[in-house]
Motif scaffolding. Structure first.
Motif, PDB file in Angstrom:
ATOM      1  N   ASN A   1      12.020  -2.053  -3.764  1.00  0.00           N
ATOM      2  CA  ASN A   1      12.588  -3.212  -4.442  1.00  0.00           C
ATOM      3  C   ASN A   1      11.868  -4.468  -3.954  1.00  0.00           C
ATOM      4  O   ASN A   1      12.016  -4.875  -2.806  1.00  0.00           O
ATOM      5  CB  ASN A   1      14.086  -3.306  -4.159  1.00  0.00           C
ATOM      6  CG  ASN A   1      14.751  -4.431  -4.924  1.00  0.00           C
ATOM      7  OD1 ASN A   1      14.174  -4.969  -5.876  1.00  0.00           O
ATOM      8  ND2 ASN A   1      15.954  -4.802  -4.519  1.00  0.00           N
ATOM      9  N   ASN A   2      11.053  -5.069  -4.823  1.00  0.00           N
ATOM     10  CA  ASN A   2      10.282  -6.239  -4.429  1.00  0.00           C
ATOM     11  C   ASN A   2      10.024  -7.110  -5.649  1.00  0.00           C
ATOM     12  O   ASN A   2       9.652  -6.616  -6.723  1.00  0.00           O
ATOM     13  CB  ASN A   2       8.958  -5.789  -3.805  1.00  0.00           C
ATOM     14  CG  ASN A   2       8.096  -6.949  -3.357  1.00  0.00           C
ATOM     15  OD1 ASN A   2       7.327  -7.480  -4.142  1.00  0.00           O
ATOM     16  ND2 ASN A   2       8.240  -7.349  -2.100  1.00  0.00           N
ATOM     17  N   ALA A   3      10.204  -8.432  -5.489  1.00  0.00           N
ATOM     18  CA  ALA A   3      10.074  -9.366  -6.613  1.00  0.00           C
ATOM     19  C   ALA A   3       8.651  -9.411  -7.160  1.00  0.00           C
ATOM     20  O   ALA A   3       8.441  -9.470  -8.382  1.00  0.00           O
ATOM     21  CB  ALA A   3      10.509 -10.766  -6.174  1.00  0.00           C
ATOM     22  N   ALA A   4       7.653  -9.386  -6.278  1.00  0.00           N
ATOM     23  CA  ALA A   4       6.256  -9.445  -6.730  1.00  0.00           C
ATOM     24  C   ALA A   4       5.886  -8.207  -7.534  1.00  0.00           C
ATOM     25  O   ALA A   4       5.183  -8.290  -8.550  1.00  0.00           O
ATOM     26  CB  ALA A   4       5.323  -9.609  -5.534  1.00  0.00           C
ATOM     27  N   LEU A   5       6.365  -7.042  -7.098  1.00  0.00           N
ATOM     28  CA  LEU A   5       6.099  -5.816  -7.836  1.00  0.00           C
ATOM     29  C   LEU A   5       6.777  -5.852  -9.208  1.00  0.00           C
ATOM     30  O   LEU A   5       6.182  -5.457 -10.217  1.00  0.00           O
ATOM     31  CB  LEU A   5       6.594  -4.599  -7.053  1.00  0.00           C
ATOM     32  CG  LEU A   5       5.865  -4.255  -5.753  1.00  0.00           C
ATOM     33  CD1 LEU A   5       6.529  -3.055  -5.088  1.00  0.00           C
ATOM     34  CD2 LEU A   5       4.392  -3.968  -6.009  1.00  0.00           C
ATOM     35  N   LYS A   6       7.991  -6.343  -9.226  1.00  0.00           N
ATOM     36  CA  LYS A   6       8.733  -6.421 -10.479  1.00  0.00           C
ATOM     37  C   LYS A   6       8.052  -7.371 -11.454  1.00  0.00           C
ATOM     38  O   LYS A   6       7.931  -7.079 -12.648  1.00  0.00           O
ATOM     39  CB  LYS A   6      10.164  -6.881 -10.203  1.00  0.00           C
ATOM     40  CG  LYS A   6      11.070  -6.851 -11.428  1.00  0.00           C
ATOM     41  CD  LYS A   6      12.497  -7.214 -11.074  1.00  0.00           C
ATOM     42  CE  LYS A   6      13.399  -7.148 -12.295  1.00  0.00           C
ATOM     43  NZ  LYS A   6      14.811  -7.483 -11.958  1.00  0.00           N
ATOM     44  N   ALA A   7       7.570  -8.505 -10.952  1.00  0.00           N
ATOM     45  CA  ALA A   7       6.897  -9.482 -11.809  1.00  0.00           C
ATOM     46  C   ALA A   7       5.610  -8.915 -12.399  1.00  0.00           C
ATOM     47  O   ALA A   7       5.233  -9.237 -13.532  1.00  0.00           O
ATOM     48  CB  ALA A   7       6.587 -10.746 -11.013  1.00  0.00           C
ATOM     49  N   ALA A   8       4.939  -8.059 -11.635  1.00  0.00           N
ATOM     50  CA  ALA A   8       3.679  -7.443 -12.090  1.00  0.00           C
ATOM     51  C   ALA A   8       3.926  -6.180 -12.897  1.00  0.00           C
ATOM     52  O   ALA A   8       2.975  -5.564 -13.384  1.00  0.00           O
ATOM     53  CB  ALA A   8       2.797  -7.126 -10.898  1.00  0.00           C
ATOM     54  N   GLN A   9       5.197  -5.780 -13.048  1.00  0.00           N
ATOM     55  CA  GLN A   9       5.576  -4.550 -13.757  1.00  0.00           C
ATOM     56  C   GLN A   9       4.923  -3.318 -13.118  1.00  0.00           C
ATOM     57  O   GLN A   9       4.435  -2.424 -13.800  1.00  0.00           O
ATOM     58  CB  GLN A   9       5.224  -4.655 -15.244  1.00  0.00           C
ATOM     59  CG  GLN A   9       6.000  -5.757 -15.960  1.00  0.00           C
ATOM     60  CD  GLN A   9       5.709  -5.815 -17.447  1.00  0.00           C
ATOM     61  OE1 GLN A   9       4.575  -5.624 -17.875  1.00  0.00           O
ATOM     62  NE2 GLN A   9       6.734  -6.089 -18.232  1.00  0.00           N
ATOM     63  N   VAL A  10       4.924  -3.334 -11.795  1.00  0.00           N
ATOM     64  CA  VAL A  10       4.405  -2.215 -11.015  1.00  0.00           C
ATOM     65  C   VAL A  10       5.574  -1.533 -10.313  1.00  0.00           C
ATOM     66  O   VAL A  10       6.380  -2.200  -9.673  1.00  0.00           O
ATOM     67  CB  VAL A  10       3.375  -2.688  -9.969  1.00  0.00           C
ATOM     68  CG1 VAL A  10       2.969  -1.542  -9.048  1.00  0.00           C
ATOM     69  CG2 VAL A  10       2.146  -3.275 -10.654  1.00  0.00           C
ATOM     70  N   GLU A  11       5.664  -0.217 -10.447  1.00  0.00           N
ATOM     71  CA  GLU A  11       6.728   0.534  -9.796  1.00  0.00           C
ATOM     72  C   GLU A  11       6.125   1.431  -8.716  1.00  0.00           C
ATOM     73  O   GLU A  11       5.228   2.223  -8.991  1.00  0.00           O
ATOM     74  CB  GLU A  11       7.480   1.400 -10.819  1.00  0.00           C
ATOM     75  CG  GLU A  11       8.204   0.590 -11.893  1.00  0.00           C
ATOM     76  CD  GLU A  11       8.920   1.484 -12.886  1.00  0.00           C
ATOM     77  OE1 GLU A  11       9.110   2.679 -12.576  1.00  0.00           O
ATOM     78  OE2 GLU A  11       9.281   0.995 -13.969  1.00  0.00           O
ATOM     79  N   ILE A  12       6.632   1.281  -7.488  1.00  0.00           N
ATOM     80  CA  ILE A  12       6.132   2.074  -6.372  1.00  0.00           C
ATOM     81  C   ILE A  12       7.302   2.734  -5.657  1.00  0.00           C
ATOM     82  O   ILE A  12       8.312   2.086  -5.368  1.00  0.00           O
ATOM     83  CB  ILE A  12       5.332   1.210  -5.384  1.00  0.00           C
ATOM     84  CG1 ILE A  12       4.101   0.622  -6.090  1.00  0.00           C
ATOM     85  CG2 ILE A  12       4.898   2.028  -4.163  1.00  0.00           C
ATOM     86  CD1 ILE A  12       3.228  -0.230  -5.186  1.00  0.00           C
ATOM     87  N   ALA A  13       7.145   4.009  -5.381  1.00  0.00           N
ATOM     88  CA  ALA A  13       8.156   4.745  -4.626  1.00  0.00           C
ATOM     89  C   ALA A  13       7.473   5.489  -3.490  1.00  0.00           C
ATOM     90  O   ALA A  13       6.346   5.973  -3.638  1.00  0.00           O
ATOM     91  CB  ALA A  13       8.906   5.720  -5.526  1.00  0.00           C
ATOM     92  N   VAL A  14       8.142   5.539  -2.352  1.00  0.00           N
ATOM     93  CA  VAL A  14       7.664   6.317  -1.213  1.00  0.00           C
ATOM     94  C   VAL A  14       8.247   7.720  -1.359  1.00  0.00           C
ATOM     95  O   VAL A  14       9.465   7.894  -1.352  1.00  0.00           O
ATOM     96  CB  VAL A  14       8.107   5.688   0.124  1.00  0.00           C
ATOM     97  CG1 VAL A  14       7.541   6.482   1.296  1.00  0.00           C
ATOM     98  CG2 VAL A  14       7.665   4.233   0.204  1.00  0.00           C
TER      99      VAL A  14
END
Length: 280
Positions: A143-156
């Motif tokens: 959960n990160n604002a910069a990732l959300k703004a870039a429409q990038v989804e990352i999961a560990v």
């Protein structure tokens, strides 16, 4: 019988200049064969203060002519990813281009035009997503604002989650084997089966990330310990959305993850022109 010839020629005097960077040719490699791998490879060295702050450098060639006026650009273009700057030589980076072979009677690449793109995340706060204690998020999306703004989804991913995905991919290839063989050929399907079957086995100290990045905005990923000291991976493997980083030691639970995202404000583009590049 296939004819195979490789020539390497190092250059130090040919240079062109951008507004803030110096671009020079460090190597020309002309590989000639009757097969599909016939091509010419250029290595360009990019130097400048801005490279010291860069997290990636990319090359795009827009025009390449030898002295017979043969067009050396490949029809399919030359898609390249960002290259990391040279960590041993601050302010330098080396990028590569693949071109068509020049005419046999050509002596020089008469003209080489292109563009250098430098990714400098410090110029935009939204270009870096910092995740503290990211190992605690294993098994779920970050959960990160910069990732959300870039429409990038990352999961560990946990190792079990990764194995589930691998088995699913193997099953998909198996179920579609007939149509895939018809479309791509048996050799390609066998290669896919091998790829999902064993090429990406997970080590005890691996970190697995699932990265959904449809617009290719993720330029680099770094790992740091709690104090901010970088943790360097032994190897990185990528298969579709899955990235696997292998480390010498287990990743600390309080480690930090930095994801560098390409934004309009974080990239600097400069054209360059090189002339009369000697051929081997």
């Amino acid at each position: 019988m296939r004819l195979f010839m490789t020539c390497v020629f190092c250059l130090f005097a040919v240079a062109g200049y951008t507004s803030d960077m110096r671009v020079s040719v460090s190597e020309v490699k002309d590989t000639r064969t009757t097969g599909q791998f016939s091509q010419m490879e250029l290595k360009l060295k990019v130097m400048g203060d801005i490279i010291s702050d860069a997290k990636g450098v990319k090359l795009k060639i827009t025009k390449a002519l030898d002295d017979t006026d043969r067009n050396l650009l490949k029809e399919e273009g030359d898609k390249t990813d960002f290259t990391l700057p040279d960590e041993h030589n601050i302010g330098q980076a080396e990028v590569e281009a693949k071109l068509k072979n020049p005419a046999r009677r050509a002596a020089v690449i008469k003209e080489l035009l292109g563009e250098i793109t430098v990714f400098v995340p410090k110029t935009d706060p939204n270009a870096t997503a910092n995740i503290n204690n990211f190992m605690n998020a294993a098994g779920k999306p970050l959960n990160n604002a910069a990732l959300k703004a870039a429409q990038v989804e990352i999961a560990v991913l946990t190792k079990s989650q990764y194995n589930e995905i691998k088995e699913k991919k193997k099953q998909e290839v198996k179920e579609k084997e007939g149509s895939l063989v018809e479309e791509f050929g048996e050799a390609i399907v066998q290669a896919l089966s091998s790829l999902f079957g064993g090429m990406m086995e997970i080590g005890e100290n691996s970190v697995i990330l699932s990265i959904k990045d449809t617009e290719s905005k993720v330029a680099a990923i770094e790992f740091m310990d709690k104090s901010g000291k970088r943790i360097t991976s032994n190897s990185t493997m990528r298969m579709g959305d899955i990235w696997v980083f292998d480390f010498e030691k287990p990743m600390p639970q309080d480690a930090q993850l930095a994801i560098f995202i390409i934004t309009p404000k974080s990239v600097i583009k400069s054209p360059f022109k090189l002339t009369d590049i000697a051929l081997p």
